[in-house]
Design a protein around this motif. Structure first.
Motif, PDB file in Angstrom:
ATOM      1  N   LEU A   5       0.867  -1.179   0.000  1.00 46.84           N
ATOM      2  CA  LEU A   5       0.000   0.000   0.000  1.00 46.84           C
ATOM      3  C   LEU A   5       0.906   1.232   0.000  1.00 46.84           C
ATOM      4  CD1 LEU A   5      -2.744   1.479   0.349  1.00 46.84           C
ATOM      5  CD2 LEU A   5      -2.343   1.351   2.829  1.00 46.84           C
ATOM      6  N   VAL A   6       0.766   2.095  -1.017  1.00 43.32           N
ATOM      7  CA  VAL A   6       1.581   3.309  -1.088  1.00 43.32           C
ATOM      8  C   VAL A   6       0.686   4.491  -0.747  1.00 43.32           C
ATOM      9  CG1 VAL A   6       3.029   4.787  -2.539  1.00 43.32           C
ATOM     10  CG2 VAL A   6       3.106   2.297  -2.827  1.00 43.32           C
ATOM     11  N   THR A   7       0.825   5.018   0.482  1.00 46.44           N
ATOM     12  CA  THR A   7       0.087   6.241   0.806  1.00 46.44           C
ATOM     13  C   THR A   7       0.815   7.403   0.124  1.00 46.44           C
ATOM     14  OG1 THR A   7       1.279   6.688   2.866  1.00 46.44           O
ATOM     15  CG2 THR A   7      -0.665   5.267   3.034  1.00 46.44           C
ATOM     16  N   GLY A   8       0.090   8.501  -0.094  1.00 50.32           N
ATOM     17  CA  GLY A   8       0.688   9.584  -0.892  1.00 50.32           C
ATOM     18  C   GLY A   8       1.064   9.065  -2.278  1.00 50.32           C
ATOM     19  N   GLY A   9       0.303   8.085  -2.770  1.00 53.52           N
ATOM     20  CA  GLY A   9       0.667   7.380  -4.005  1.00 53.52           C
ATOM     21  C   GLY A   9       0.602   8.241  -5.257  1.00 53.52           C
ATOM     22  N   THR A  10       0.019   9.448  -5.139  1.00 49.61           N
ATOM     23  CA  THR A  10      -0.016  10.367  -6.277  1.00 49.61           C
ATOM     24  C   THR A  10       1.009  11.481  -6.120  1.00 49.61           C
ATOM     25  OG1 THR A  10      -1.695  11.663  -5.148  1.00 49.61           O
ATOM     26  CG2 THR A  10      -2.492   9.981  -6.683  1.00 49.61           C
ATOM     27  N   GLY A  11       1.761  11.457  -5.014  1.00 53.19           N
ATOM     28  CA  GLY A  11       2.692  12.559  -4.730  1.00 53.19           C
ATOM     29  C   GLY A  11       4.045  12.364  -5.395  1.00 53.19           C
ATOM     30  N   LYS A  12       4.947  13.268  -5.082  1.00 52.50           N
ATOM     31  CA  LYS A  12       6.253  13.282  -5.774  1.00 52.50           C
ATOM     32  C   LYS A  12       7.034  11.978  -5.548  1.00 52.50           C
ATOM     33  CE  LYS A  12       7.073  17.473  -3.954  1.00 52.50           C
ATOM     34  NZ  LYS A  12       5.714  18.063  -3.804  1.00 52.50           N
ATOM     35  N   THR A  13       7.069  11.520  -4.307  1.00 52.55           N
ATOM     36  CA  THR A  13       7.801  10.285  -4.021  1.00 52.55           C
ATOM     37  C   THR A  13       6.920   9.070  -4.304  1.00 52.55           C
ATOM     38  OG1 THR A  13       8.965  11.449  -2.264  1.00 52.55           O
ATOM     39  CG2 THR A  13       9.104   9.065  -2.243  1.00 52.55           C
ATOM     40  N   GLY A  14       5.659   9.128  -3.833  1.00 51.97           N
ATOM     41  CA  GLY A  14       4.776   7.976  -3.939  1.00 51.97           C
ATOM     42  C   GLY A  14       4.515   7.568  -5.378  1.00 51.97           C
ATOM     43  N   HIS A  15       4.281   8.530  -6.246  1.00 45.99           N
ATOM     44  CA  HIS A  15       3.973   8.220  -7.649  1.00 45.99           C
ATOM     45  C   HIS A  15       5.156   7.507  -8.310  1.00 45.99           C
ATOM     46  CE1 HIS A  15       2.311   8.641 -11.636  1.00 45.99           C
ATOM     47  NE2 HIS A  15       3.436   9.190 -12.039  1.00 45.99           N
ATOM     48  N   GLU A  16       6.346   8.024  -8.029  1.00 51.39           N
ATOM     49  CA  GLU A  16       7.557   7.408  -8.594  1.00 51.39           C
ATOM     50  C   GLU A  16       7.748   5.989  -8.034  1.00 51.39           C
ATOM     51  OE1 GLU A  16       9.449   8.980 -10.812  1.00 51.39           O
ATOM     52  OE2 GLU A  16      11.200   7.653 -10.860  1.00 51.39           O
ATOM     53  N   LEU A  17       7.475   5.846  -6.737  1.00 47.90           N
ATOM     54  CA  LEU A  17       7.621   4.523  -6.099  1.00 47.90           C
ATOM     55  C   LEU A  17       6.652   3.517  -6.717  1.00 47.90           C
ATOM     56  CD1 LEU A  17       8.716   2.647  -3.865  1.00 47.90           C
ATOM     57  CD2 LEU A  17       7.005   3.641  -2.322  1.00 47.90           C
ATOM     58  N   VAL A  18       5.424   3.942  -6.971  1.00 47.47           N
ATOM     59  CA  VAL A  18       4.435   3.049  -7.587  1.00 47.47           C
ATOM     60  C   VAL A  18       4.980   2.526  -8.916  1.00 47.47           C
ATOM     61  CG1 VAL A  18       2.169   3.020  -8.730  1.00 47.47           C
ATOM     62  CG2 VAL A  18       2.419   4.042  -6.450  1.00 47.47           C
ATOM     63  N   GLY A  19       5.545   3.413  -9.733  1.00 53.67           N
ATOM     64  CA  GLY A  19       6.087   2.998 -11.035  1.00 53.67           C
ATOM     65  C   GLY A  19       7.241   2.008 -10.876  1.00 53.67           C
ATOM     66  N   LEU A  20       8.109   2.285  -9.907  1.00 53.92           N
ATOM     67  CA  LEU A  20       9.270   1.400  -9.708  1.00 53.92           C
ATOM     68  C   LEU A  20       8.834   0.009  -9.251  1.00 53.92           C
ATOM     69  CD1 LEU A  20      11.706   3.897  -7.920  1.00 53.92           C
ATOM     70  CD2 LEU A  20      11.914   2.975 -10.245  1.00 53.92           C
ATOM     71  N   LEU A  21       7.866  -0.035  -8.323  1.00 49.37           N
ATOM     72  CA  LEU A  21       7.421  -1.336  -7.807  1.00 49.37           C
ATOM     73  C   LEU A  21       6.689  -2.109  -8.897  1.00 49.37           C
ATOM     74  CD1 LEU A  21       6.194  -0.276  -4.229  1.00 49.37           C
ATOM     75  CD2 LEU A  21       8.278  -1.529  -4.801  1.00 49.37           C
ATOM     76  N   ARG A  22       5.842  -1.426  -9.647  1.00 54.15           N
ATOM     77  CA  ARG A  22       5.122  -2.116 -10.734  1.00 54.15           C
ATOM     78  C   ARG A  22       6.108  -2.639 -11.780  1.00 54.15           C
ATOM     79  NH1 ARG A  22      -0.272   1.718 -11.253  1.00 54.15           N
ATOM     80  NH2 ARG A  22      -1.500   0.486  -9.771  1.00 54.15           N
ATOM     81  N   GLY A  23       7.157  -1.839 -12.024  1.00 54.45           N
ATOM     82  CA  GLY A  23       8.181  -2.266 -12.982  1.00 54.45           C
ATOM     83  C   GLY A  23       8.872  -3.552 -12.554  1.00 54.45           C
TER      84      GLY A  23
END
Ligand SMILES: NC(=O)c1ccc[n+]([C@@H]2O[C@H](COP(=O)([O-])OP(=O)(O)OC[C@H]3O[C@@H](n4cnc5c(N)ncnc54)[C@H](OP(=O)(O)O)[C@@H]3O)[C@@H](O)[C@H]2O)c1
Length: 286
Positions: A5-23
């Motif tokens: 679960l990525v809170t702040g998932g649309t923010g500067k860090t969270g959005h980038e983290l979502v992409g990295l984990l999905r990758g």
């Protein structure tokens, strides 16, 4: 792994983290007050609405916690969330914290995370992205070609939020029981500490547009931040206390090698950041 679960998932860090984990093929749940309609893994989540917390946590074994922004007291919302995470069997909690705690109860929040199973605290230095609009600092540079600061010539180990995300991915990805580097508490910085005048000179060199630096008192700075829409109590914290006053006193003039150690890549330099974003500081059309 069940999911993150990525809170702040649309923010500067969270959005980038979502992409990295999905990758990396990791199932991710993206928490936001306004979940994207076209993303089946986006979920409505509001720190101020505890009824949204259990559904967001359900079935996840890891959580990235971005505490509510500009909050003087994150405990009433994040405290019960952490307890719920524990109850639902979350086994790794990674907190995005600040190098210097801003909210008076931020240390209490970090202590509660340290009491969770599989905790990791990332204490990030000031974000390079603060120099971009819509952050008030970046907006003033873009609009007026000016930085106003109460931090004097104190230096900060500015870090690109993308390097924080890469580091968060590096600590979230390994097995639940693995503790990278046998350490759980990391200071995250960029490769170089810079004062506001030094950062302004790098932006001016990279864009060809002069950037003035005006030294303000803490009261003037707080008034400017309020005008830019930051809540009064938080504006006072940013302008004084441990924020600008702390920078002025050299308390953020500290570097770490955690990004390199954990990701295998050196963090981006401020000069690289400026080159990549030079167009964002173009003067507005008259
Ligand atoms: N900026 C810095 O220099 C710095 C330095 C160290 C640490 N930090 C910390 O880093 C964190 C992120 O700060 P940022 O300024 O870069 O913001 P950001 O992550 O770019 O954006 C804030 C995120 O929080 C979410 N959010 C805001 N209010 C929320 C609420 N009530 N409930 C649920 N989610 C909410 C937003 O999602 P939605 O709008 O989609 O709901 C968005 O994803 C903060 O905790 C800050 O203290 C910042």
């Amino acid at each position: 792994m069940t999911g993150v679960l990525v809170t702040g998932g649309t923010g500067k860090t969270g959005h980038e983290l979502v992409g990295l984990l999905r990758g990396r093929g990791v199932p991710v749940r993206v928490a936001s007050r306004n979940p994207a309609a076209d993303d089946p893994d986006a979920i409505r989540f509001d720190w101020d609405d505890p009824a949204t917390h259990p559904a967001a946590l359900d079935g996840q074994d890891r959580v990235f916690v971005v505490p509510p922004v500009q909050s003087v007291d994150p405990m009433p919302s994040v405290g019960p969330f952490l307890a719920e995470a524990q109850r639902l069997g979350v086994r790794k909690v990674v907190l995005l914290d600040s190098a210097i705690p801003l909210a008076p109860r931020a240390p209490e929040l970090a202590a509660q995370v340290r009491a969770q199973s599989g905790w990791i605290v990332l204490r990030a230095s000031g974000f390079m992205q603060n120099f971009l609009s819509p952050h008030p600092l970046g907006e003033r540079i873009r609009r007026d070609g000016e930085i106003r600061t109460a931090a004097g010539d104190g230096r900060v180990g500015w870090i690109d939020a993308r390097d924080i995300a890469a580091t968060a991915a590096a600590v979230l990805l390994p097995d639940l029981d693995a503790v990278p580097g046998d350490q759980r508490d990391y200071l995250l910085t960029g490769p170089q500490a810079l004062s506001y005048p030094e950062a302004a000179a790098i932006i001016a060199a990279g864009t060809g547009r002069p950037v003035r630096v005006l030294h303000a008192s803490a009261d003037q700075q707080a008034a400017d931040l309020r005008t830019a829409g930051i809540p009064a109590e938080f504006a006072a914290i940013l302008a004084d206390a441990d924020a600008d006053a702390g920078v002025r006193a050299g308390r953020q003039d500290e570097l770490s090698t955690a990004v390199l150690n954990l990701t295998g890549h050196p963090p981006r330099t401020f000069t690289q950041f400026v080159q990549e974003h030079a167009a964002r500081w173009a003067a507005p059309a008259a």
